[in-house]
Structure formats: structure tokens, C-alpha cells
Write an enzyme that holds these catalytic residues in place. Structure first.
Site, PDB file in Angstrom:
ATOM      1  N   ALA A  66       0.766  -1.187   0.053  1.00 57.18           N
ATOM      2  CA  ALA A  66       0.065  -0.088   0.033  1.00 57.18           C
ATOM      3  C   ALA A  66       0.831   1.122   0.094  1.00 57.18           C
ATOM      4  O   ALA A  66       2.223   1.138   0.346  1.00 57.18           O
ATOM      5  CB  ALA A  66      -0.752  -0.076   1.138  1.00 57.18           C
ATOM      6  N   GLY A 111       0.695  -4.973   1.021  1.00 60.08           N
ATOM      7  CA  GLY A 111      -0.478  -4.934   0.301  1.00 60.08           C
ATOM      8  C   GLY A 111      -0.406  -5.690  -1.066  1.00 60.08           C
ATOM      9  O   GLY A 111      -1.149  -6.225  -1.743  1.00 60.08           O
ATOM     10  N   GLU A 114      -0.556  -9.373  -0.231  1.00 59.78           N
ATOM     11  CA  GLU A 114      -2.049  -9.632  -0.182  1.00 59.78           C
ATOM     12  C   GLU A 114      -2.607  -9.770  -1.504  1.00 59.78           C
ATOM     13  O   GLU A 114      -3.426 -10.343  -1.578  1.00 59.78           O
ATOM     14  CB  GLU A 114      -2.419  -8.465   0.725  1.00 59.78           C
ATOM     15  N   GLU A 134       4.732  -4.858   7.179  1.00 60.05           N
ATOM     16  CA  GLU A 134       4.215  -3.978   7.846  1.00 60.05           C
ATOM     17  C   GLU A 134       4.669  -3.541   9.278  1.00 60.05           C
ATOM     18  O   GLU A 134       4.682  -2.257   9.913  1.00 60.05           O
ATOM     19  CB  GLU A 134       2.487  -4.361   8.283  1.00 60.05           C
TER      20      GLU A 134
HETATM   21  C1  HXC Z   1       4.958   4.273  -1.455  1.00 57.86           C
HETATM   22  C2  HXC Z   1       7.049   3.555  -2.114  1.00 57.86           C
HETATM   23  C3  HXC Z   1       6.733   2.068  -1.829  1.00 57.86           C
HETATM   24  C4  HXC Z   1       5.427   2.022  -0.890  1.00 57.86           C
HETATM   25  C5  HXC Z   1       8.561   2.062  -2.735  1.00 57.86           C
HETATM   26  N1  HXC Z   1       8.178   3.176  -3.085  1.00 57.86           N
HETATM   27  N2  HXC Z   1       7.546   1.237  -2.076  1.00 57.86           N
HETATM   28  N3  HXC Z   1       6.070   4.643  -2.127  1.00 57.86           N
HETATM   29  N4  HXC Z   1       4.306   3.289  -0.938  1.00 57.86           N
HETATM   30  N5  HXC Z   1       5.016   0.765  -0.653  1.00 57.86           N
HETATM   31  C6  HXC Z   1       8.621   4.301  -3.653  1.00 57.86           C
HETATM   32  C7  HXC Z   1      10.085   4.778  -2.876  1.00 57.86           C
HETATM   33  O1  HXC Z   1       9.789   5.714  -1.901  1.00 57.86           O
HETATM   34  C8  HXC Z   1      10.975   5.229  -3.818  1.00 57.86           C
HETATM   35  O2  HXC Z   1      10.319   6.690  -4.097  1.00 57.86           O
HETATM   36  C9  HXC Z   1      10.561   4.328  -4.897  1.00 57.86           C
HETATM   37  O3  HXC Z   1       9.505   3.630  -4.846  1.00 57.86           O
HETATM   38  C10 HXC Z   1      11.605   3.372  -5.249  1.00 57.86           C
HETATM   39  O4  HXC Z   1      12.019   2.974  -4.006  1.00 57.86           O
HETATM   40  P1  HXC Z   1      13.225   2.725  -3.209  1.00 57.86           P
HETATM   41  O5  HXC Z   1      13.022   2.348  -1.808  1.00 57.86           O
HETATM   42  O6  HXC Z   1      14.123   3.843  -3.576  1.00 57.86           O
HETATM   43  O7  HXC Z   1      13.799   1.282  -4.088  1.00 57.86           O
HETATM   44  P2  HXC Z   1      14.977   0.088  -3.319  1.00 57.86           P
HETATM   45  O8  HXC Z   1      15.971   0.889  -2.420  1.00 57.86           O
HETATM   46  O9  HXC Z   1      15.295  -0.516  -4.593  1.00 57.86           O
HETATM   47  O10 HXC Z   1      14.029  -0.713  -2.343  1.00 57.86           O
HETATM   48  C11 HXC Z   1      12.839  -1.408  -2.916  1.00 57.86           C
HETATM   49  C12 HXC Z   1      11.965  -1.626  -1.695  1.00 57.86           C
HETATM   50  C13 HXC Z   1      11.743  -0.550  -0.703  1.00 57.86           C
HETATM   51  C14 HXC Z   1      12.776  -2.683  -0.861  1.00 57.86           C
HETATM   52  C15 HXC Z   1      10.753  -2.496  -2.046  1.00 57.86           C
HETATM   53  O11 HXC Z   1      11.210   0.540  -1.782  1.00 57.86           O
HETATM   54  C16 HXC Z   1      10.626  -0.762   0.342  1.00 57.86           C
HETATM   55  O12 HXC Z   1      11.046  -1.164   1.396  1.00 57.86           O
HETATM   56  N6  HXC Z   1       9.392  -0.227   0.023  1.00 57.86           N
HETATM   57  C17 HXC Z   1       8.361  -0.264   1.007  1.00 57.86           C
HETATM   58  C18 HXC Z   1       7.832  -1.690   1.106  1.00 57.86           C
HETATM   59  C19 HXC Z   1       6.767  -1.876   2.428  1.00 57.86           C
HETATM   60  O13 HXC Z   1       7.047  -1.520   3.558  1.00 57.86           O
HETATM   61  N7  HXC Z   1       5.518  -2.223   1.983  1.00 57.86           N
HETATM   62  C20 HXC Z   1       4.501  -2.194   2.977  1.00 57.86           C
HETATM   63  C21 HXC Z   1       3.586  -1.235   2.908  1.00 57.86           C
HETATM   64  S1  HXC Z   1       2.419  -1.324   4.273  1.00 57.86           S
HETATM   65  P3  HXC Z   1      11.194   7.827  -4.493  1.00 57.86           P
HETATM   66  O14 HXC Z   1      10.309   9.147  -4.758  1.00 57.86           O
HETATM   67  O15 HXC Z   1      12.170   8.127  -3.395  1.00 57.86           O
HETATM   68  O16 HXC Z   1      11.914   7.610  -5.763  1.00 57.86           O
HETATM   69  C22 HXC Z   1       1.143  -2.100   3.483  1.00 57.86           C
HETATM   70  C23 HXC Z   1      -0.117  -2.183   4.329  1.00 57.86           C
HETATM   71  C24 HXC Z   1      -1.158  -2.666   3.547  1.00 57.86           C
HETATM   72  O17 HXC Z   1       1.120  -2.504   2.391  1.00 57.86           O
HETATM   73  C25 HXC Z   1      -2.560  -2.646   4.298  1.00 57.86           C
HETATM   74  C26 HXC Z   1      -3.113  -1.350   4.498  1.00 57.86           C
HETATM   75  C27 HXC Z   1      -4.363  -0.982   5.094  1.00 57.86           C
END
Ligand code: HXC
Length: 260
Positions: A66, A111, A114, A134
């Protein structure tokens, strides 16, 4: 219908739905979730459709979760609403009348994992990675991950993934039963379309009722699920496709199913 964050293309009667926000690694914001609902509603009334392949744009991510930036300032009520919207998308996919295959081409996190779990079948590319990170953000999964992950891989393995937030690679995901198989990156989409094509040659009513029997039955105790199976099995005998399928077998010819 044109979408801002999705691409929906029909490829030989199979839809390929691509989540298309590659700059944010295809993260799911409210608009993307609403577009997924609209897209599946549109596909649901396409009688010619044989199935759906769901994937992510670019080489890096299926869906990295998400959208964290969009969730950052939510309060408790808005958080619950956002979770419910995502859950509605997952349920729509799960109950979609045709097979839905996740072609997991990169990160499937939070997400994104999921979303893949709501699909009927998951096929991963060599570079796919899975996780429910998360807890790293101080939250829990909200799109059904706490429910679907243990159903797919068992409680112990699910709790390890959920409580550590660890990422696993495609082969480990396959080993624990989270994905059906791992294929080379450039074979991912062709392989998924081939699977849909194989299912398209079967009786369409049987395909629909079979998914319904599994999806509806898994929520029930075995005896109730079997009762439901018997009802759906009986329903097959009200179709011309059953008559044709069995007549074709006995006449040693290929069946011609007509979906009625
Ligand atoms: C918003 C995201 C994102 C996310 C990545 N980006 N994941 N933006 N939401 N979930 C964006 C980054 O901010 C970045 O933007 C660009 O995508 C590239 O990501 P990087 O981090 O620079 O890439 P990298 O170093 O290769 O790392 C990849 C990654 C990392 C390991 C996937 O991006 C990451 O850990 N992302 C978050 C994963 C996460 O925690 N997902 C769960 C979310 S909570 P910029 O602008 O800086 O280029 C969830 C809850 C669901 O899903 C339920 C809700 C009710």
C-alpha cells in the site's frame, strides 16, 4: 475505460491487468484500488473473457505495498476505511467468476503480497520477492494478509513472516507453498497466459463452479463444504456442457463447449 494507474489489455480473450505506478514501485493508493474495482467490474460483464493475469509495471516490482506516503497521516477511522477498500478489492478478485493468476514479477510486499494472495494462482519470476513488512512501519497487514497467509502456508510460517517482516525470495516462497512455481523472468507472462489458455479449453461452467466450490468451501467445515460441492456438482448436470463433455468422451472425440 481508461485508467490512470492500471493498464488493462485483452490478449486472446485473457485480460492482462498491470498495476502501473512504476515510480512508486506500483504501490496501491486509493485511486489505484478504486480503479482495480472498476476494472474487475468491467471484466466481469465480458462474456468472452477466459481469465485474468494480474502483474506490475516495470522490472522491479509486482506491487511494493500500500502507498506509505498516502497512509502516513491517516487516523484510526480513515485507516479502517482504507483497509476495507483494499479488502473489497481482494474479495472481488477472490470471487471473480473466471480464474485470476498473479504474475509476480518483482517485489510483492505488504499490500502487494496480499494482492497476490487474493489471486487463484501465483506464478513468480526468478527475481520476485515476498514479504509482509508492515511491522517495520508500526502497523499490521490490512488487506487480508493476516487471514490469507496462514491459510496458504500454515500458521507457524505465516507468523514468522508477519512478526519478523522478513523478505523471502521466489524459491523460498515456492517451497512454503506461497507460489505455485518459479519461472524465468521472460517466461512469466507467456506461462501465465498459457495456463489461462489451458483452462479456457475446459467446460467454462465447470471452471466457474469449481472455483466457487473451492473458494466457498474453504471457509466452511469439511462436511458443509462437501454438501456445497454436491449442490454445485448437481448444477453441472443442468448444463449442455455436461451433456457434451461426457458424450464427447464416450464418442472418443474432443468436446465443443458452449458455456450453457
Ligand atoms: C510508497 C513506495 C513504496 C510504498 C516503494 N516506494 N515502496 N512508495 N509506498 N509501499 C517508492 C520509494 O519511496 C521510492 O520513491 C521508489 O518507490 C523506489 O523505491 P526505493 O526504496 O528507492 O527502491 P529500493 O531501494 O530498490 O527498495 C525497494 C523496496 C523498498 C525494498 C521495495 O522500496 C521498500 O521497502 N518499500 C516499502 C515496502 C513496504 O514496507 N511495503 C508495505 C507497505 S504497508 P522515490 O520518490 O524516493 O524515488 C502495506 C499495508 C497494507 O502494504 C494494508 C493497508 C491497510
Amino acid at each position: 475505460m481508461p485508467f490512470n494507474n492500471l493498464i488493462c489489455a485483452i490478449n486472446d480473450k485473457a485480460a492482462v491487468v498491470t498495476v502501473n505506478r512504476p515510480k512508486a514501485l506500483n504501490a496501491l493508493n486509493k485511486e489505484t484500488l478504486e480503479e482495480l474495482l472498476a476494472c474487475f467490474a468491467e471484466l466481469a460483464v465480458n462474456d468472452d473473457l477466459t481469465g485474468v493475469v494480474l502483474t506490475g509495471a516495470g522490472e522491479k516490482a509486482f506491487v511494493a505495498g500500500a502507498d506509505i506516503a498516502a497512509m502516513q497521516h491517516l487516523d484510526a477511522l480513515a485507516g479502517r476505511e482504507f483497509g476495507r477498500l483494499g479488502q473489497q478489492v481482494m474479495r472481488t478478485i477472490e470471487t471473480f467468476a473466471k480464474p485470476v493468476i498473479a504474475a509476480v514479477n518483482g517485489f510483492a510486499l505488504g499490500g502487494g503480497c496480499e494482492l497476490a494472495m487474493a489471486c487463484d494462482i501465483r506464478i513468480a519470476s526468478e527475481t520476485a520477492k515476498f514479504g509482509q513488512p508492515e511491522v517495520n512501519l508500526g502497523v499490521i497487514p490490512g488487506f487480508g494478509g493476516t487471514q490469507r497467509l496462514p491459510r496458504l502456508v500454515g500458521t507457524g510460517m505465516a507468523l514468522e513472516l508477519l512478526l519478523t517482516g522478513d523478505m523471502i525470495d521466489a524459491h523460498e516462497a515456492c517451497r512454503i507453498g506461497l507460489v505455485n512455481r518459479v519461472v524465468a523472468n521472460d517466461h512469466l507472462l507467456p506461462h501465465c497466459l498459457e495456463l489461462i489458455g489451458k483452462m479456457a479449453r475446459k467446460g467454462p461452467i465447470a471452471i466457474r463452479l469449481c472455483k466457487d466450490a473451492v473458494r466457498g468451501g474453504i471457509e466452511l467445515d469439511c462436511e458443509s463444504g462437501c454438501r456445497r460441492e454436491a449442490d454445485l456438482f448437481g448444477l453441472c448436470f443442468a448444463s449442455n456442457d455436461q451433456t457434451e463433455g461426457m458424450a464427447a468422451f464416450l464418442a472418443k472425440r474432443q468436446p465443443t463447449f458452449t458455456n450453457n
